[in-house]
Write an enzyme that holds these catalytic residues in place. Structure first.
Site, short mmCIF file in Angstrom:
data_model
loop_
_atom_site.label_atom_id
_atom_site.label_comp_id
_atom_site.label_asym_id
_atom_site.label_seq_id
_atom_site.Cartn_x
_atom_site.Cartn_y
_atom_site.Cartn_z
N ASP A 109 0.88 -1.15 0.04
CA ASP A 109 -0.04 0.06 0.15
C ASP A 109 1.01 1.28 0.10
O ASP A 109 0.41 2.28 -0.03
CB ASP A 109 -0.84 -0.01 1.19
CG ASP A 109 -1.85 -1.12 1.19
OD1 ASP A 109 -2.20 -1.48 -0.07
OD2 ASP A 109 -2.27 -1.52 2.23
N ASP A 142 -5.03 -5.21 -7.58
CA ASP A 142 -4.79 -3.73 -7.20
C ASP A 142 -3.32 -3.12 -7.12
O ASP A 142 -2.92 -2.21 -7.51
CB ASP A 142 -5.24 -3.65 -5.77
CG ASP A 142 -6.55 -4.31 -5.60
OD1 ASP A 142 -6.86 -5.45 -5.90
OD2 ASP A 142 -7.36 -3.63 -4.50
#
Length: 536
Positions: A113, A173
């Site tokens: 992330d 993602d």
């Protein structure tokens, strides 16, 4: 992304959308950006700089998370997008204020992330301003992300600790985080970071797609041999379905991969993902949360997936060498953006604090039918990209740099190109309205002669002139409003309306004029003579 319990939303699931998307005019694109910026300004005004909006709750208000959440980079990123559009230093100051708390993530190696968190914030800062400190943060973050790469697998581990030996999960993602590595490698970082990004994209292209172009969300690898162990979903309907936001990540991510590398394999994958996405959209061009639901009755849409894909499609159209495909992808993006611009999806006129309605963050966890900050982020990106691809002049909202009053008008607003001078927020020794009137030039200014004496209104003061009006309150200071915007403002009730007192003088935007108020904005466009009101 970090796995967390989600909150269920408060707006009703959209089940009866319009039959087709509206036309997408230049005025609509400008209006949408103005509305998005008004929403962002209102959010910034009510939110502490260590809080990061992620989704709206049952009452339409933003639910905030800490800087460690995977979504923390999107709010400062959206503020940077507003700066990129307007070049107003106020937006830069806001973006810097919120990204400051995100910086600590640059050395967090516990997930992938760091790309979402750092590149959407500090990456935009470095690209827009050239700030060396922002660039240094990006390079540190890229070094951190590279530590999660396994050469045997040929991919960056998405979840779990780097030392975990029980599984090696990679999610679609993760394609979005590769931009951090490619950009850093091209801007003073280690060249090996670009190789890591390219290898990861090739592994994803090979292992994540079905023959029809649909995708799996998660692939788990044997980290010793690199072999695929299993393929499944975390946020989609089933292990054999295509999660709509996952497919949107693919459209956006592989287009970006082709931009950096010009590798034909990535263009092929971007095309197949885009074709799958576009061919399976419902009539209003906004997908349900999964493309393979047994029934769509009562199922929520995902406006965030629509915005992500639209942004990717616009860029794909600019890189696509085939003329037919180029047109298909640009028109596909246009239709999606046009639908998101309608009352069915745009939050204008609602109490929801987001820009877009009907986003789905995680349907299996109960988080759906909400506003979503990353949906708003990619919607703004899609609007700006579409304007660039189609030649729409968005212009900029320049900072206050002049003390020269714009020309007088009694009908349509003037065509000045700078904001009038900033004013004090406290009453001067004389009447504040009269003092500001004199500062602008009195009767020789664009306001002309007074029509009546200064009067009290809504706890403040005001005066009307031949060419406009001045309004003052202790909180906002004195500001002038004129032309069609003044007419609309007075029709709504002036300072007693939901807008409150003006917080800026009227200023030029591309193709029109704008005035900001304590609780909203009014925009006027010359092309159609219409005014648009955005409340916060």
């Amino acid at each position: 992304m970090a796995v967390a319990a989600m909150l269920m939303a408060g707006t009703q699931v959209l089940t009866a959308p319009p039959a087709r998307a509206a036309e997408l005019s230049a005025d609509t694109v400008r209006r949408d950006l103005a509305f998005a910026e008004a929403r962002l300004a209102a959010t910034a005004a009510r939110t502490a700089t260590n809080a990061y909006p992620v989704r709206t709750g049952t009452n339409g208000a933003w639910v905030n998370v800490g800087a460690g959440d995977w979504t923390s980079g999107f709010f400062p990123g959206a503020l940077w997008q507003a700066y990129a559009h307007t070049k107003d230093p106020v937006w830069q100051q806001r973006a810097e204020a919120w990204q400051a708390g995100v910086e600590s993530n640059k050395t967090d190696d516990t997930s992938h992330d760091v790309g979402f968190q750092i590149f959407n914030s500090f990456g935009q800062d470095a690209a827009l301003t050239g700030d060396p400190n922002a660039k240094a943060v990006v390079l540190t973050a890229a070094k951190t992300l590279a530590t999660r790469y396994n050469a045997k697998v040929g991919a960056i581990r998405s979840w779990d600790a780097r030392t975990d030996t029980s599984k090696y999960q990679v999610i679609m993602d993760n394609m979005m985080n590769l931009e951090l590595l490619w950009w850093a490698a091209q801007n003073g970082g280690d060249a090996s970071w670009a190789t890591i990004a390219t290898n990861h994209a090739k592994t994803t292209a090979r292992d994540f797609f079905r023959a029809d172009g649909g995708s799996w969300h998660v692939v788990n690898y044997n980290q010793t041999t690199g072999a695929v162990i299993s393929k499944y979903t975390h946020q989609g309907y089933s292990n054999d379905s295509t999660w709509s936001r996952g497919e949107a990540w693919a459209v956006h991510g592989f287009t970006m991969a082709y931009r950096f590398t010009k590798d034909a394999q990535f263009l092929t994958t971007a095309r197949s993902s885009a074709d799958y996405f576009l061919s399976r959209l419902p009539a209003d061009k906004v997908p349900y949360w999964d493309f393979n639901l047994p029934s769509t009755s009562g199922q929520p849409r995902d406006s965030s997936a629509a915005a992500i894909a639209a942004s990717g499609l616009v860029e794909l159209s600019t890189l696509e060498p085939d003329a037919t495909r180029k047109q298909r992808y640009l028109e596909g993006a246009r239709d999606i953006i046009a639908s998101l611009s309608t009352a069915a999806y745009l939050a204008d006129g609602t109490t929801n604090q987001a820009v877009l309605l009907h986003g789905t963050q995680n349907k299996p966890s109960g988080s759906y039918d909400t506003g979503i900050m990353f949906g708003d982020y990619y919607f703004m990106e899609a609007l700006r990209r579409y304007a660039g691809a189609t030649g729409i002049d968005l212009g900029t909202t320049p900072p206050a740099t002049t003390t020269t009053a714009p020309p007088a008008t009694t009908t349509a607003p003037p065509t000045t190109t700078t904001k009038p001078p900033a004013t004090t927020t406290t009453a001067p020794a004389t009447d504040p309205v009269t003092a500001y009137y004199q500062k602008l030039g009195g009767a020789s200014s664009y306001l002309g002669a007074p029509k009546a004496a200064v009067y009290t209104v809504a706890g403040g003061r005001a005066q009307d002139y031949a060419g406009g009006s001045i309004y003052w309150s202790t909180a906002t200071g004195a500001h002038a409003v004129r032309g069609a915007i003044l007419t609309r403002y007075k029709a709504l009730g002036g300072p007693s309306s939901a807008l409150g007192f003006p917080t800026t003088d009227q200023y030029a935007i591309s193709g029109g004029q704008r005035s900001d108020f304590a609780k909203g904005t009014i925009v006027w466009y010359q092309s159609n003579g219409q005014t648009y009101v955005f409340t916060r």
